[in-house]
Design a protein around this motif. Sequence first.
Motif, mmCIF file in Angstrom:
data_model
loop_
_atom_site.group_PDB
_atom_site.id
_atom_site.type_symbol
_atom_site.label_atom_id
_atom_site.label_comp_id
_atom_site.label_asym_id
_atom_site.label_seq_id
_atom_site.Cartn_x
_atom_site.Cartn_y
_atom_site.Cartn_z
ATOM 1 N N LEU A 179 -12.408 -1.775 12.882
ATOM 2 C CA LEU A 179 -13.768 -2.274 13.099
ATOM 3 C C LEU A 179 -14.758 -1.132 12.909
ATOM 4 O O LEU A 179 -14.441 0.029 13.171
ATOM 5 C CB LEU A 179 -13.919 -2.842 14.517
ATOM 6 C CG LEU A 179 -12.991 -3.987 14.893
ATOM 7 C CD1 LEU A 179 -13.142 -4.310 16.378
ATOM 8 C CD2 LEU A 179 -13.264 -5.208 14.041
ATOM 9 N N SER A 180 -15.958 -1.487 12.475
ATOM 10 C CA SER A 180 -17.024 -0.500 12.327
ATOM 11 C C SER A 180 -18.345 -1.175 12.659
ATOM 12 O O SER A 180 -18.472 -2.402 12.557
ATOM 13 C CB SER A 180 -17.045 0.042 10.895
ATOM 14 O OG SER A 180 -17.938 1.137 10.798
ATOM 15 N N ALA A 181 -19.317 -0.375 13.051
ATOM 16 C CA ALA A 181 -20.636 -0.912 13.393
ATOM 17 C C ALA A 181 -21.606 -0.658 12.247
ATOM 18 O O ALA A 181 -21.590 0.399 11.621
ATOM 19 C CB ALA A 181 -21.158 -0.258 14.656
ATOM 20 N N LEU A 207 -18.396 -5.066 12.163
ATOM 21 C CA LEU A 207 -17.772 -5.550 10.930
ATOM 22 C C LEU A 207 -16.267 -5.337 11.004
ATOM 23 O O LEU A 207 -15.808 -4.284 11.440
ATOM 24 C CB LEU A 207 -18.296 -4.783 9.717
ATOM 25 C CG LEU A 207 -19.783 -4.784 9.446
ATOM 26 C CD1 LEU A 207 -20.091 -3.886 8.256
ATOM 27 C CD2 LEU A 207 -20.273 -6.191 9.193
ATOM 28 N N THR A 208 -15.519 -6.323 10.558
ATOM 29 C CA THR A 208 -14.094 -6.134 10.355
ATOM 30 C C THR A 208 -13.946 -5.417 9.023
ATOM 31 O O THR A 208 -14.483 -5.859 8.012
ATOM 32 C CB THR A 208 -13.360 -7.485 10.319
ATOM 33 O OG1 THR A 208 -13.596 -8.168 11.552
ATOM 34 C CG2 THR A 208 -11.867 -7.297 10.105
ATOM 35 N N TYR A 263 -17.618 -8.950 6.714
ATOM 36 C CA TYR A 263 -16.558 -7.969 6.498
ATOM 37 C C TYR A 263 -17.083 -6.799 5.682
ATOM 38 O O TYR A 263 -17.984 -6.962 4.861
ATOM 39 C CB TYR A 263 -15.386 -8.601 5.731
ATOM 40 C CG TYR A 263 -14.728 -9.726 6.486
ATOM 41 C CD1 TYR A 263 -13.627 -9.480 7.293
ATOM 42 C CD2 TYR A 263 -15.200 -11.030 6.394
ATOM 43 C CE1 TYR A 263 -13.010 -10.503 7.992
ATOM 44 C CE2 TYR A 263 -14.600 -12.060 7.094
ATOM 45 C CZ TYR A 263 -13.511 -11.792 7.892
ATOM 46 O OH TYR A 263 -12.903 -12.806 8.588
ATOM 47 N N ALA A 264 -16.486 -5.637 5.901
ATOM 48 C CA ALA A 264 -16.716 -4.471 5.048
ATOM 49 C C ALA A 264 -15.419 -4.266 4.272
ATOM 50 O O ALA A 264 -14.351 -4.132 4.859
ATOM 51 C CB ALA A 264 -17.045 -3.243 5.884
ATOM 52 N N LEU A 265 -15.511 -4.294 2.971
ATOM 53 C CA LEU A 265 -14.349 -4.161 2.105
ATOM 54 C C LEU A 265 -14.354 -2.760 1.501
ATOM 55 O O LEU A 265 -15.253 -2.411 0.727
ATOM 56 C CB LEU A 265 -14.399 -5.225 1.006
ATOM 57 C CG LEU A 265 -13.340 -5.217 -0.063
ATOM 58 C CD1 LEU A 265 -11.952 -5.365 0.546
ATOM 59 C CD2 LEU A 265 -13.597 -6.322 -1.063
#
Length: 144
Positions: free
Chosen positions: A44-46, A52-53, A84-86
């Motif tokens: 996870l990140s902010a 965001l996953t 999502y963050a890819l």
Amino acid sequence: MADLLLIVRLAGRRAALPAAEVEGVVELDGISPTPRAAVHVAGLSALRSRVLTVIDGLAALELGSSPSEGLLQAIVVPSGGHTYALLVDSVEDVVESVRAPAPIQAPIGAGWDRVAIGLVEAEADLLLLVDPHLLIVGPAAQAA
């Protein structure tokens, strides 16, 4: 009107994604691991007060793992009511496609076969057109 394509480098290969499917391009500084998550979920990140996953593009293709430390390039993709963050190797440009996508006529590799939806010509180059939602679902989608 030609479709806009986001050109990225993923697993060392230049690929195109439909720009309409992408909310933004970001650099992530740190990923918090998530125990028991699917193998392609990096953590996870902010981002601007949103969690965001983070999806590991390499792991989603079953081609290894992306680094999880330092500044990481990612594209932000809304999918199924979540954001999502890819992770990608790099983001190159947004360009117009020359013509409509063409079907893929031969196998290109297990992970790529699952996520590639066609071939597109952009800037005198023939690129795989990748569905970012299929990367988000990950390798388990192939078994389903």
